[in-house]
Scaffold this active site. Sequence first.
Site, short mmCIF file in Angstrom:
data_model
loop_
_atom_site.label_atom_id
_atom_site.label_comp_id
_atom_site.label_asym_id
_atom_site.label_seq_id
_atom_site.Cartn_x
_atom_site.Cartn_y
_atom_site.Cartn_z
N HIS A 262 0.89 -1.15 0.00
CA HIS A 262 0.00 0.00 0.00
C HIS A 262 0.93 1.21 0.00
CE1 HIS A 262 -2.69 -2.96 2.22
NE2 HIS A 262 -3.36 -2.66 1.12
N ASP B 132 2.32 1.71 3.31
CA ASP B 132 3.27 0.69 3.80
C ASP B 132 4.68 1.19 3.48
OD1 ASP B 132 1.38 -1.28 4.62
OD2 ASP B 132 1.21 -2.01 2.55
N GLU C 242 -8.60 -4.90 -8.47
CA GLU C 242 -8.84 -6.09 -7.64
C GLU C 242 -10.32 -6.09 -7.25
OE1 GLU C 242 -6.20 -6.44 -4.25
OE2 GLU C 242 -7.40 -8.05 -3.38
N GLU D 44 -8.34 -12.14 -6.86
CA GLU D 44 -8.17 -12.81 -5.56
C GLU D 44 -9.17 -13.96 -5.47
OE1 GLU D 44 -7.33 -10.72 -1.96
OE2 GLU D 44 -8.63 -12.05 -0.79
N HIS E 26 -12.18 -13.45 -3.18
CA HIS E 26 -13.15 -12.46 -3.67
C HIS E 26 -14.08 -13.09 -4.72
CE1 HIS E 26 -10.25 -8.89 -2.54
NE2 HIS E 26 -10.52 -9.69 -1.53
N ASP F 160 -14.47 -12.35 4.61
CA ASP F 160 -13.28 -12.63 3.79
C ASP F 160 -12.23 -13.30 4.67
OD1 ASP F 160 -11.29 -12.54 1.91
OD2 ASP F 160 -11.10 -10.36 1.88
N ASP G 112 -9.27 -15.18 3.78
CA ASP G 112 -7.84 -15.17 3.41
C ASP G 112 -7.10 -16.39 3.97
OD1 ASP G 112 -8.25 -12.76 2.10
OD2 ASP G 112 -7.57 -11.54 3.78
N ASP H 115 -2.35 -13.57 -0.81
CA ASP H 115 -2.98 -12.65 0.16
C ASP H 115 -3.63 -13.49 1.25
OD1 ASP H 115 -3.76 -10.35 1.36
OD2 ASP H 115 -5.18 -9.71 -0.17
C1 GLO Z 1 -9.07 -7.10 0.92
C2 GLO Z 1 -8.05 -7.10 -0.13
C3 GLO Z 1 -6.80 -6.31 0.26
C4 GLO Z 1 -6.01 -5.95 -0.95
C5 GLO Z 1 -4.84 -5.05 -0.64
C6 GLO Z 1 -4.07 -4.65 -1.88
O1 GLO Z 1 -10.03 -7.77 0.89
O2 GLO Z 1 -7.75 -8.40 -0.51
O3 GLO Z 1 -6.03 -7.05 1.16
O4 GLO Z 1 -5.56 -7.08 -1.60
O5 GLO Z 1 -5.32 -3.91 -0.01
O6 GLO Z 1 -4.82 -3.91 -2.73
MG MG Z 2 -6.32 -9.02 -1.90
#
Ligand code: GLO
Ligand code: MG
Length: 344
Positions: free
Chosen positions: A49, A52, A174, A210, A213, A248, A250, A283
Amino acid sequence: MSNDYRFSFGPWNIHEGSDPFGPVVRDTIEFNEKLKMYKELGFDGVQFHDDDAVPNMNDLTPDQMIKEATAVRKKLDDHGLVAEFVAPRLWEDPRTIDGGYTSNDPACRQYAIDRSKRTIDIAKAMGTDLIVLWLAREGTYIREAKDSKLAVERIVEAMNAMLEYDPNIQIAIEAKPNEPMDHTYIPTTGHAIGLGLLTSDASRVGTLIESAHALLAGLDPSDEMGYALAHNKLWSVHLNDQNGMKFDQDKTFGAANLRGAFNQVRILEQANYAETGAFIGLDVKAMRTQKAEVATMHLSNSRKIFLALVEKVRTFDKKLEKQCIEARDYEALELAILKHIMGI
Ligand code: GLO
Ligand code: MG
């Protein structure tokens, strides 16, 4: 083991374990310490980010900000790492409470566009042209709050401003259907590619897909990837896993649905994704229960599972596959796949 894939993750993937119902359970690991872990874990790319890379970016002049980003690039070089992409974090600032590009407040929309330009400055200083847009709050909690046609037009306007700001950047959208919003305006890969067509330079707009997602949208991640690949628009991935239609998660890649993971690897292999030079981003989040000393296993395990599945894809009996398809015997094909994945 195959070694032609390059792997990446973001510093947020090594985290303190807080969730909406409980505080942190592990100490914070400083960014510099995290950088040392990348190679050990088998990773070459760092996803960022904007903040970051430059945590206090909102308080700095553009020149100061670029100086800090350049220093981060130097650190990456020292560790033999590269920045894969930079994403504007448009969901934490008070000015983005009602969304960034689609906020109902023009001053807030302007902040989002200005911030995205700063993200581009940071990306350039870090040596990458890839900007990822996770459009976190570009949606609504109630339909009546915004005008969905206008919202899409406003996202396009912001993307045009970014594309015009720098002639070399590429934007990977994304897509995510929900969370933090009830519904977002760009929930799937098809929406993301369609959005690109509305911009001033569709050739510079692609996707990052992702797995979780896609699953939250009720779709198959491997088919989402196939759709993007057919458009030459799969510019990165966030592989992970998701156990049903809930928050979500992950999860570690393949942890909820190994066959689904196999099929994601299969489509990437079939399309020669590794040859495009794009990264395999993971991720993934560590379970909250994980103790500090073993709180990076979700990353190395996801990578291991990915590489093991590459071997599974490559060693599947192609002759048998062809025979089954020719005979339209998909029951036999399914059993053969399941046995191959199980190693029996
Ligand atoms: C959240 C997303 C987030 C993005 C990250 C990069 O649901 O997956 O983690 O991947 O902010 O854009
Ligand atoms: Mg992501």
